[in-house]
Motif scaffolding. Structure first.
Motif, PDB file in Angstrom:
ATOM      1  N   VAL A 302       0.880  -1.170   0.000  1.00 57.47           N
ATOM      2  CA  VAL A 302       0.000   0.000   0.000  1.00 57.47           C
ATOM      3  C   VAL A 302       0.918   1.221   0.000  1.00 57.47           C
ATOM      4  CG1 VAL A 302      -1.774   1.258   1.256  1.00 57.47           C
ATOM      5  CG2 VAL A 302      -1.823  -1.246   1.208  1.00 57.47           C
ATOM      6  N   GLU A 305       0.791   7.613  -3.478  1.00 53.08           N
ATOM      7  CA  GLU A 305       0.851   7.876  -4.928  1.00 53.08           C
ATOM      8  C   GLU A 305       1.745   9.096  -5.147  1.00 53.08           C
ATOM      9  OE1 GLU A 305      -2.103   7.621  -8.776  1.00 53.08           O
ATOM     10  OE2 GLU A 305      -2.942   8.136  -6.825  1.00 53.08           O
ATOM     11  N   TYR A 319      -2.676   2.317  -4.129  1.00 52.10           N
ATOM     12  CA  TYR A 319      -2.128   3.646  -3.907  1.00 52.10           C
ATOM     13  C   TYR A 319      -3.139   4.520  -3.178  1.00 52.10           C
ATOM     14  CZ  TYR A 319       1.240   2.106  -7.393  1.00 52.10           C
ATOM     15  OH  TYR A 319       2.204   1.398  -8.070  1.00 52.10           O
ATOM     16  N   PHE A 320      -2.615   5.349  -2.270  1.00 51.08           N
ATOM     17  CA  PHE A 320      -3.468   6.297  -1.565  1.00 51.08           C
ATOM     18  C   PHE A 320      -2.960   7.710  -1.810  1.00 51.08           C
ATOM     19  CE2 PHE A 320      -0.154   4.979   1.392  1.00 51.08           C
ATOM     20  CZ  PHE A 320       0.281   6.173   1.973  1.00 51.08           C
ATOM     21  N   ASP A 324      -4.158  12.031   2.369  1.00 50.92           N
ATOM     22  CA  ASP A 324      -5.526  11.591   2.664  1.00 50.92           C
ATOM     23  C   ASP A 324      -5.499  10.342   3.546  1.00 50.92           C
ATOM     24  OD1 ASP A 324      -8.160  10.747   2.667  1.00 50.92           O
ATOM     25  OD2 ASP A 324      -8.488  11.152   0.538  1.00 50.92           O
ATOM     26  N   ASP A 326      -7.976   8.983   5.117  1.00 51.37           N
ATOM     27  CA  ASP A 326      -9.111   8.104   4.807  1.00 51.37           C
ATOM     28  C   ASP A 326      -8.776   7.183   3.639  1.00 51.37           C
ATOM     29  OD1 ASP A 326     -10.714   9.149   6.815  1.00 51.37           O
ATOM     30  OD2 ASP A 326     -11.592  10.685   5.513  1.00 51.37           O
ATOM     31  N   SER A 327      -8.051   7.714   2.642  1.00 56.35           N
ATOM     32  CA  SER A 327      -7.658   6.920   1.484  1.00 56.35           C
ATOM     33  C   SER A 327      -6.716   5.795   1.903  1.00 56.35           C
ATOM     34  CB  SER A 327      -6.978   7.829   0.454  1.00 56.35           C
ATOM     35  OG  SER A 327      -6.443   7.093  -0.616  1.00 56.35           O
ATOM     36  N   LEU A 328      -5.769   6.092   2.791  1.00 56.18           N
ATOM     37  CA  LEU A 328      -4.866   5.055   3.287  1.00 56.18           C
ATOM     38  C   LEU A 328      -5.641   3.964   4.017  1.00 56.18           C
ATOM     39  CD1 LEU A 328      -2.187   3.757   4.179  1.00 56.18           C
ATOM     40  CD2 LEU A 328      -2.111   5.418   6.055  1.00 56.18           C
ATOM     41  N   CYS A 331      -7.582   1.665   1.706  1.00 54.20           N
ATOM     42  CA  CYS A 331      -6.716   0.683   1.040  1.00 54.20           C
ATOM     43  C   CYS A 331      -6.388  -0.475   1.975  1.00 54.20           C
ATOM     44  CB  CYS A 331      -5.424   1.346   0.575  1.00 54.20           C
ATOM     45  SG  CYS A 331      -5.591   2.460  -0.830  1.00 54.20           S
TER      46      CYS A 331
END
Length: 375
Positions: A302, A305, A319-320, A324, A326-328, A331
């Motif tokens: 993970v 990006e 990719y996060f 962010d 929340d994006s991590l 994932c």
């Protein structure tokens, strides 16, 4: 074709990515290349695998008679480096004067006392990253690197991202910079090691925790996930936590869930194989070798990006967005809770890693040597 590798990295680094890179490169050179190593005594764990290099056993040795804390301190490190220069530099200078190589490949860019001895011997300079230019405040060192880049017959960059940085910071033409990737360095863990489910699930963070690595951001982002999942841990490789890091982990309420420890290659490979996921939150790297290490071990990656990570990871990682949290977490939840997603990432990761080999790295580097001497 005789290739001389100078002593610098084998003096200043006891272990690590750059010295491992040169040891692997030398070991995989094609038959028309004869490597000559300009170091005779070294504390480096990779250098002692090279012919003619003896381990350093001097008073200032890190694993010698001095207490460990003192031996690893800044003063003793400087004394050790000065002693190693006195032991090795005459050997390097003698090689340049008495039996000149066809090409010199410098292993680091700290010293330039060898420049007046070069004459018309071309030298190659591998640029592993532009971290000094991006994050340090050292104009003298910047100018030295820029001078070396201008003087070098050819630069090798370890990624397209690093080549762009060479052009930007050093002011060299893009045509002077050859991109040659690294390759995986760790062995794949055994089936028995990866099948071990006796320990609680954990996420893996590998490497130092310097500014650009964004470790503080990572633990802030992970804290809600760790609180939601009491069995989940974060395992970090490397030095023990600093006082500031310990305070942060305690404030987040996750100090007991996050650990840091040094691991040798075999144990690191095992960790990759057993981890639920490898996380790389860094905002900048020259290449990102841990990505390939994770792929080889069958560990889902993970990645932020950012930097060269999409270039190295391709479609084999998740990719996060770098800022962010929340994006991590999304994932990671996908990897933790979706067996099909996890299996697909493992399969793609192993296929991706297979595209990077030391034979290819060495063959393309040898082609650079031939180019600079006109063969």
């Amino acid at each position: 074709m005789r290739i001389l590798y100078d002593d610098q990295i084998f003096i200043y680094q006891r272990w690590g990515g750059i010295s491992r890179y040169f040891a692997k490169l030398i070991a995989h050179l094609p038959a028309d290349c004869t490597p000559v190593v300009g170091v005779s005594v070294s504390p480096n764990v990779h250098a002692v695998e090279l012919p003619g290099v003896k381990p350093y056993r001097g008073l200032w040795a890190e694993d010698g008679v001095l207490p460990a804390g003192l031996a690893r301190g800044r003063l003793v490190r400087k004394l050790r480096e000065a002693h190693l220069r006195r032991l090795n530099r005459p050997h390097l200078h003698a090689l340049l004067r008495r039996n000149p190589p066809d090409v010199l490949h410098i292993t680091l860019d700290f010293d330039d006392d060898w420049l007046p001895l070069l004459g018309d011997i071309p030298f190659v300079y591998t640029v592993h990253d532009l971290i000094p230019e991006r994050y340090w405040q050292s104009p003298v060192y910047f100018e030295q690197r820029k001078r070396l880049a201008a003087r070098a017959a050819r630069l090798i960059a370890v990624s397209e991202n690093t080549r762009r940085d060479c052009v930007h910071f050093f002011g060299v033409p893009e045509s002077k910079v050859e991109v040659i990737y690294h390759a995986p360095t760790l062995p794949a863990p055994s089936v028995e090691e990866t099948a071990d489910t006796s320990s609680a699930p954990f996420l893996l963070y590998v490497g130092t925790r310097n500014r650009q690595k964004r470790f503080a951001w990572l633990v802030e982002a992970l804290a809600p996930l760790l609180r939601e999942r009491p069995a989940l841990r974060l395992v970090c490789t490397g030095a023990s936590f600093t006082r500031r890091e310990t305070v942060l982990l305690r404030r987040l309420g996750i100090a007991r869930r996050v650990s840091a420890e040094f691991y040798d290659d075999a144990d690191l490979a095992r960790l990759y194989g057993q981890a639920s996921a490898f996380i790389y939150p860094s905002e900048y790297e020259g290449f990102g070798l841990p990505i390939l290490e994770a792929f080889v071990a069958g560990c889902p990656a993970v990645l932020a990006e950012a930097s060269c990570f999409p270039e190295v990871g391709g479609d084999a990682a998740l990719y996060f967005a770098p800022e962010d949290a929340d994006s991590l977490r999304a994932c990671l939840v996908s990897v933790l809770d979706d067996p099909a997603q996890r299996a697909a990432l493992i399969e793609r990761g192993r296929a991706r890693a297979a595209q990077f080999t030391w034979e290819e790295t060495a063959a393309r580097t040898a082609a650079v040597y031939r180019h600079v001497i006109g063969k």
